[in-house]
Scaffold this active site. Structure first.
Site, PDB file in Angstrom:
ATOM      1  N   SER A 187      36.904 104.264  83.641  1.00  0.00           N
ATOM      2  CA  SER A 187      37.267 104.714  82.457  1.00  0.00           C
ATOM      3  C   SER A 187      38.049 103.448  81.917  1.00  0.00           C
ATOM      4  CB  SER A 187      38.461 105.662  82.652  1.00  0.00           C
ATOM      5  OG  SER A 187      37.646 106.872  83.341  1.00  0.00           O
ATOM      6  N   MET A 188      38.109 103.531  80.631  1.00  0.00           N
ATOM      7  CA  MET A 188      39.117 102.505  79.904  1.00  0.00           C
ATOM      8  C   MET A 188      40.387 102.540  80.373  1.00  0.00           C
ATOM      9  SD  MET A 188      39.700 102.974  75.591  1.00  0.00           S
ATOM     10  CE  MET A 188      40.504 101.843  74.747  1.00  0.00           C
TER      11      MET A 188
END
Length: 391
Positions: free
Chosen positions: A101-102
């Site tokens: 994920s970011m």
């Protein structure tokens, strides 16, 4: 890339950006430094773009190590698996099914989780293992259980964690079931989105415990809910920020093709024509989709590109009883609408949008969610102000 460039595109630069934005706080900084992201990113990746769902084409460490390193230390998500691992070639597959994920989202959700020393955490969705690694560094591996539905993904993550000296319990299973053998948990965090919070998560969380999960309706739009579990087993709390995660595998939906609605006719068929002053472009932001979707739960949409910058927004229902289209063209102030079937779906969408507009166009931070044995209710500002839902 030069050695200087490699250092610039690395952990220190990303940490500085995350600290400056407020995503990475002092209590997580030492875990970030001890658990570097690059140890938890596979050699073959599809880098994403911050704030977007689209992925770049495949990048491999062997073929382009500089680009791989840059992607790892950019504040953007990275797709690591397509179609449950069935697609591995160049370009992209059909559906992304695992990711790293970011970083801004990772640490924002960890901040919302608000873990304290000695607490136990259940993570839903191990992915590459980075999130489980950060939690294990902070709390100790004995206090972290991570559930991953895909065996190959789980095994790869487990290997990365152990090579890094981190020892959470990684379980292969359906995340919707949680992991009862190690319950109860002080905290539950999901790294996938849901449209319905599984009952097991509430049942396996202590009273006063917290569940942090991305949540979104069928139509689209999604935000991270921070729910506190009450003595009666219900859970309620606010949404704390926009998100865009892959759906938990057991809740992924396959929507019928547009042709299933037309009964062999060509558009517009026998559809009823009208016009609207509501631009499809003004109803397509993430929060717009969320506000519409929670009011009309069985809607979904598709976009058909027309000439130039014009497009056609299709609004359809999951029961295949009706459809509507609204055509967008730059410069117009009124937009052609066609509706067909048992319902007037554009009218329903527009009524939902107008409700959101009358409330002062609230952002995600004014919405909240309550989950109990009777179901789920999205509310505005307070649990005693439920968002109206079309039956």
């Amino acid at each position: 890339m030069t050695e200087h460039g490699l250092k610039e595109a690395g952990p220190t630069r990303l940490a500085s950006a995350l600290v400056e934005s407020g995503a990475l706080t002092s209590d997580w900084l030492s875990a970030y430094e001890a658990v570097p992201r690059h140890l938890f990113v596979p050699e073959v990746i599809w880098p994403g773009r911050a704030g977007m769902n689209r992925q770049h084409d495949r990048v491999t460490m062997a073929e382009d190590p500089d680009m791989w390193w840059e992607a790892v230390y950019r504040d953007a998500p990275i797709t690591t698996q397509w179609d449950g691992g069935e697609y591995t070639g160049p370009g992209k597959g059909r559906t992304p099914t695992s990711s790293n994920s970011m970083p801004t989202m990772v640490f924002s959700m960890l901040a919302a989780l608000d873990v304290q020393e000695g607490q136990s955490v259940l993570e839903i969705g191990t992915g590459t293992g980075w999130n489980a690694g950060l939690l294990s560094q902070r709390l100790g591996g004995d206090n972290v259980v991570s559930v991953e539905v895909d065996r190959t993904t789980a095994e790869a993550a487990n290997n990365r964690l152990r090579l890094a000296g981190l020892l959470p319990l990684v379980v292969v299973g359906d995340g919707a079931d949680g992991y009862a053998d190690a319950a109860s948990y002080d905290r539950v965090i999901a790294t996938c989105s849901v449209g319905s919070v599984p009952a097991a998560w509430r049942e396996q969380t202590v009273t006063g415990g917290v569940i942090v999960t991305p949540w979104g309706p069928t139509y689209g739009g999604e935000a991270v809910a921070r729910l506190t579990v009450s003595k009666d087993g219900s859970a309620s709390g606010p949404f704390v920020g926009s998100s865009a995660f892959m759906r938990m595998s057991v809740q992924r939906k396959t929507f019928p093709p547009t042709r299933a609605f037309l009964d062999g006719d060509e558009w517009p068929g026998s559809g009823v024509r009208s016009e609207t002053a509501l631009s499809p472009d003004d109803a397509g932001d993430w929060v717009h989709m969320f506000a519409v979707g929670v009011q009309v739960p069985d809607l979904f949409c598709r976009v058909e590109q027309l000439e130039g910058a014009a497009y056609r927004l299709w609004v359809l229902d999951t029961g295949i009883t009706a459809w509507a289209t609204a055509d967008y063209e730059p410069g117009r102030t009124r937009y052609p609408v066609v509706q067909s079937g048992a319902r007037r779906l554009w009218d329903e969408l527009e009524l939902a949008w107008r409700w959101w507009d009358r409330q002062g166009r609230p952002g995600f931070d004014r919405f909240g969610l309550t989950v109990d044995s009777e179901g789920e209710r999205v509310w505005l500002d307070s649990p005693d102000q439920p968002v109206p839902v079309k039956a």
